[in-house]
Design a protein around this motif. Structure first.
Motif, PDB file in Angstrom:
ATOM      1  N   SER A   1       8.996   2.502  -0.049  1.00 46.57           N
ATOM      2  CA  SER A   1       7.867   1.621   0.743  1.00 46.57           C
ATOM      3  C   SER A   1       7.049   2.803   1.604  1.00 46.57           C
ATOM      4  N   MET A   2       7.500   3.152   2.381  1.00 46.99           N
ATOM      5  CA  MET A   2       6.674   4.527   3.080  1.00 46.99           C
ATOM      6  C   MET A   2       6.089   5.432   2.212  1.00 46.99           C
ATOM      7  N   ALA A   3       6.933   5.836   1.321  1.00 54.63           N
ATOM      8  CA  ALA A   3       6.423   6.980   0.281  1.00 54.63           C
ATOM      9  C   ALA A   3       5.070   6.466  -0.427  1.00 54.63           C
ATOM     10  N   ALA A   4       5.141   5.003  -0.893  1.00 51.15           N
ATOM     11  CA  ALA A   4       4.074   4.278  -1.410  1.00 51.15           C
ATOM     12  C   ALA A   4       2.705   4.376  -0.732  1.00 51.15           C
ATOM     13  N   VAL A   5       2.967   3.990   0.746  1.00 52.55           N
ATOM     14  CA  VAL A   5       1.841   4.053   1.658  1.00 52.55           C
ATOM     15  C   VAL A   5       1.430   5.132   1.806  1.00 52.55           C
ATOM     16  N   MET A   6       2.058   6.247   1.861  1.00 43.45           N
ATOM     17  CA  MET A   6       1.557   7.732   1.793  1.00 43.45           C
ATOM     18  C   MET A   6       0.574   7.936   1.052  1.00 43.45           C
ATOM     19  N   MET A   7       1.187   7.626  -0.203  1.00 43.56           N
ATOM     20  CA  MET A   7       0.425   7.855  -1.628  1.00 43.56           C
ATOM     21  C   MET A   7      -0.718   7.034  -1.883  1.00 43.56           C
ATOM     22  N   LEU A   8      -0.535   5.784  -1.322  1.00 43.64           N
ATOM     23  CA  LEU A   8      -1.706   4.577  -1.789  1.00 43.64           C
ATOM     24  C   LEU A   8      -2.744   4.580  -0.694  1.00 43.64           C
ATOM     25  N   MET A   9      -2.284   4.813   0.350  1.00 49.06           N
ATOM     26  CA  MET A   9      -3.512   4.629   1.302  1.00 49.06           C
ATOM     27  C   MET A   9      -4.921   5.727   1.166  1.00 49.06           C
TER      28      MET A   9
ATOM     29  N   MET B   1     -18.247   1.704  10.445  1.00 51.55           N
ATOM     30  CA  MET B   1     -17.152   1.539   9.839  1.00 51.55           C
ATOM     31  C   MET B   1     -15.940   1.231  10.689  1.00 51.55           C
ATOM     32  N   ASP B   2     -15.148   0.607   9.938  1.00 54.14           N
ATOM     33  CA  ASP B   2     -13.606   0.363  10.525  1.00 54.14           C
ATOM     34  C   ASP B   2     -12.909   1.893  10.589  1.00 54.14           C
ATOM     35  N   SER B   3     -11.845   2.018  11.360  1.00 56.69           N
ATOM     36  CA  SER B   3     -11.124   3.046  11.295  1.00 56.69           C
ATOM     37  C   SER B   3     -10.263   3.345  10.028  1.00 56.69           C
ATOM     38  N   ALA B   4     -10.249   2.342   9.407  1.00 56.69           N
ATOM     39  CA  ALA B   4      -9.299   2.040   8.102  1.00 56.69           C
ATOM     40  C   ALA B   4      -9.533   3.362   7.286  1.00 56.69           C
ATOM     41  N   LEU B   5     -11.025   3.721   7.100  1.00 59.34           N
ATOM     42  CA  LEU B   5     -11.199   4.606   6.591  1.00 59.34           C
ATOM     43  C   LEU B   5     -10.439   6.050   6.784  1.00 59.34           C
ATOM     44  N   ALA B   6      -9.963   6.202   7.936  1.00 59.34           N
ATOM     45  CA  ALA B   6      -9.422   7.343   8.477  1.00 59.34           C
ATOM     46  C   ALA B   6      -7.809   7.487   8.321  1.00 59.34           C
ATOM     47  N   ILE B   7      -7.447   6.209   8.470  1.00 54.60           N
ATOM     48  CA  ILE B   7      -5.657   6.061   8.840  1.00 54.60           C
ATOM     49  C   ILE B   7      -4.961   6.530   7.375  1.00 54.60           C
ATOM     50  N   GLY B   8      -5.691   6.646   6.243  1.00 56.49           N
ATOM     51  CA  GLY B   8      -5.085   7.252   5.085  1.00 56.49           C
ATOM     52  C   GLY B   8      -4.735   8.814   4.947  1.00 56.49           C
ATOM     53  N   GLN B   9      -5.207   9.496   6.010  1.00 56.40           N
ATOM     54  CA  GLN B   9      -5.112  10.925   5.996  1.00 56.40           C
ATOM     55  C   GLN B   9      -3.607  11.097   6.279  1.00 56.40           C
ATOM     56  N   GLU B  10      -3.139  12.352   5.880  1.00 53.69           N
ATOM     57  CA  GLU B  10      -1.741  12.911   5.876  1.00 53.69           C
ATOM     58  C   GLU B  10      -1.416  13.076   7.338  1.00 53.69           C
ATOM     59  N   SER B  11      -2.059  13.538   8.147  1.00 55.32           N
ATOM     60  CA  SER B  11      -1.684  13.721   9.597  1.00 55.32           C
ATOM     61  C   SER B  11      -1.551  12.493  10.218  1.00 55.32           C
TER      62      SER B  11
ATOM     63  N   VAL C   1     -13.050  -4.394  -3.033  1.00 53.39           N
ATOM     64  CA  VAL C   1     -11.807  -4.081  -3.867  1.00 53.39           C
ATOM     65  C   VAL C   1     -11.023  -3.146  -3.016  1.00 53.39           C
ATOM     66  N   GLY C   2     -11.834  -2.219  -2.554  1.00 54.21           N
ATOM     67  CA  GLY C   2     -11.159  -1.073  -1.673  1.00 54.21           C
ATOM     68  C   GLY C   2     -10.537  -1.629  -0.314  1.00 54.21           C
ATOM     69  N   PHE C   3     -11.250  -2.703   0.322  1.00 55.91           N
ATOM     70  CA  PHE C   3     -10.672  -3.242   1.527  1.00 55.91           C
ATOM     71  C   PHE C   3      -9.465  -4.043   0.989  1.00 55.91           C
ATOM     72  N   ILE C   4      -9.531  -4.867  -0.295  1.00 52.31           N
ATOM     73  CA  ILE C   4      -8.331  -5.545  -0.394  1.00 52.31           C
ATOM     74  C   ILE C   4      -7.239  -4.671  -0.758  1.00 52.31           C
ATOM     75  N   GLY C   5      -7.360  -3.593  -1.461  1.00 50.65           N
ATOM     76  CA  GLY C   5      -6.429  -2.604  -1.673  1.00 50.65           C
ATOM     77  C   GLY C   5      -5.620  -2.109  -0.378  1.00 50.65           C
ATOM     78  N   LEU C   6      -6.593  -1.641   0.625  1.00 55.81           N
ATOM     79  CA  LEU C   6      -6.220  -1.287   1.947  1.00 55.81           C
ATOM     80  C   LEU C   6      -5.259  -1.968   2.655  1.00 55.81           C
ATOM     81  N   ASN C   7      -5.970  -3.389   2.529  1.00 56.62           N
ATOM     82  CA  ASN C   7      -5.063  -4.492   3.202  1.00 56.62           C
ATOM     83  C   ASN C   7      -3.692  -4.674   2.554  1.00 56.62           C
ATOM     84  N   LEU C   8      -3.601  -4.612   1.221  1.00 58.72           N
ATOM     85  CA  LEU C   8      -2.445  -4.544   0.632  1.00 58.72           C
ATOM     86  C   LEU C   8      -1.361  -3.418   0.995  1.00 58.72           C
ATOM     87  N   VAL C   9      -1.912  -2.245   1.212  1.00 62.67           N
ATOM     88  CA  VAL C   9      -0.997  -1.250   1.591  1.00 62.67           C
ATOM     89  C   VAL C   9      -0.653  -1.401   3.083  1.00 62.67           C
ATOM     90  N   ILE C  10      -1.810  -1.765   3.879  1.00 58.60           N
ATOM     91  CA  ILE C  10      -1.444  -2.102   5.285  1.00 58.60           C
ATOM     92  C   ILE C  10      -0.292  -3.320   5.461  1.00 58.60           C
TER      93      ILE C  10
END
Length: 443
Positions: free
Chosen positions: A250-258, A293-303, A43-52
């Motif tokens: 959309s970019m605000a949503a990415v920043m919040m949801l990722m 694991m995939d670095s997708a775990l890290a790309i949601g970080q604010e910086s 489920v997390g991967f599906i959500g992450l892919n939706l945001v990406i």
């Protein structure tokens, strides 16, 4: 081999939970808990892919507008990592990458030369691309096969080396990053951090999300900052105000949801990671195990996200002004968070340093991707990839990766001598790292 390829073709959101469920049962985790953990990861991967996908679909029109409005005419199109992965797995060697990567991982684990158990099987496409490109360039299939082994060895070395920093900065205990584009970024950023510390002026500049929010108030909030950056990109692309505003939201949503999707992934991974380390402690006292694991775990970080959005227009600008560059960035602009995921960890969230290192990396990537273009185009045709009328294609991510340049350039020029040297270097680094782990800490 066909069954394995069918399994991989299910997609990461399906095959990864299945793999984790089986692994969790082997670790002795109760079936109910194992199933819930594995399903949560899916489920997390599906959500992450939706945001990406939101990020990609939002930046795509803006990028096209920039290309059109500013008359960017470059001969080679960046088709992005999805196309690159399809090409990599579509070659004669591509289907062999997964068993080669898994076998290499098992051997290194058995010998105690790595602590990473890589479950991110989909991302073996990175070594598939290296092997396929080298095979295309030299015509030597065995050379391509050995280069995939070497690529996997370096990946596990980078993963182990960076794991303590990944745990400390991203809060990912028991996790290492094995994604082929991100993992080498750790050793790329280390010398740059040393250099930045010694350049007068630059060593005094420190910008992180907390600093921005403190000085800018609500406009420093990462969600608001994402909206501002999105609006600026839309205006630079000369989009109508309604489209620019849509891009901002959309970019605000990415920043919040990722970050929330990443936390969901971690919720599912934590029981498996803990179970793996419990088993290792019982059977191999003194050893620790990381889950690769995939670095997708890290790309949601604010910086990471803030720096990546800033680098989108900068990368397009660099493509125009750099003499000799032939690549028009497009498909991989939304992949920039993966380029810099390890940078932010090394720089401890310093956005200024992450962007500065990102600029250096993008300059290198544009030139390397330009150099790769003829071979990459030949490889794409061999894999029956639809060129969509483009005479020359490349990928800014793996096609522009400095490490892949070393593999292919030396492999093409010196063939077996180069690959054997690289194999010995990778083996030496793994042995050195293993010995370093055994040295007792001193006060």
């Amino acid at each position: 081999m066909g069954i394995l390829q069918w399994f991989v073709n299910l997609g990461a959101s399906v095959f990864l939970p299945i793999l984790l469920f089986i692994f969790a049962l082997i670790l002795g985790i109760k079936p109910g808990k194992a199933f819930k953990s594995a399903l949560t990861v899916g489920v997390g991967f599906i959500g992450l892919n939706l945001v990406i996908n939101l990020l990609t679909s939002s930046l795509g029109p803006a990028t096209k507008s920039m290309i059109s409005n500013y008359g960017l005419h470059l001969s080679t199109i960046d088709v992005g990592w999805p196309a690159a992965s399809a090409i990599a797995y579509g070659t004669a060697l591509g289907a062999m990458a997964i068993p080669i990567g898994v076998l290499t991982n098992v051997v290194l684990l058995f010998l105690g030369l790595t602590k990473t158990l890589n479950v991110d099987i989909w991302n073996y496409w990175h070594i598939a691309l290296v092997g396929s490109i080298l095979y295309t360039a030299t015509g030597n299939m065995w050379l391509g096969i050995v280069s995939m082994i070497v690529g996997a060895m370096f990946t596990y070395f980078f993963a182990d080396l960076a794991a303590p920093t990944v745990e400390k900065y991203y809060g990912l205990p028991g996790i290492s990053i094995t994604q082929g584009l991100s993992a080498p970024g750790y050793v790329f950023a280390l010398p740059l951090n040393w250099l930045f510390d010694r350049i007068p002026g630059i060593n005094k500049i420190h910008i992180n999300p907390a600093t921005i929010q403190k000085r800018m108030g609500v406009f420093g909030d990462t969600t608001v900052l994402g909206a501002v950056i999105g609006l600026v990109i839309g205006l630079l692309a000369k989009q109508p105000i309604n489209k620019a505003l849509n891009l901002a939201v959309s970019m605000a949503a990415v920043m919040m949801l990722m970050p929330r999707m990443v936390s969901l992934l971690m919720e599912g991974l934590t029981p498996v990671s803990e179970g793996a380390n419990d088993m290792v402690k019982k059977r191999f006292p003194g050893r620790q195990l990381y889950i690769g694991m995939d670095s997708a775990l890290a790309i949601g970080q604010e910086s990471v996200l803030s720096s990546a959005l800033l680098l989108v227009p900068i990368t397009l600008f660099l493509a125009v002004i750099l003499p000799g560059n032939r690549v028009l960035p497009f498909g991989d602009l939304a992949t920039i968070p993966f380029f810099i995921a390890m940078f932010a960890a090394v720089f401890k969230g310093d956005i200024f340093r992450t962007v500065l290192a990102g600029i250096i990396d993008m300059v290198i990537s544009l030139y390397v991707a330009s150099w790769f273009a003829p071979t990459f185009t030949t490889l794409a045709k061999a894999a029956s990839f639809n060129m969509n009328g483009n005479g020359s294609i490349t990928t800014l991510s793996d096609g522009g990766l400095w490490l892949n340049f070393i593999y292919v350039f030396t492999g093409e020029k010196f063939q077996w001598f180069a690959i054997i040297v690289l194999f010995l270097v990778a083996l030496g680094l793994l042995i050195w790292q293993n010995k370093l782990r055994k040295v007792p800490a001193t006060d």
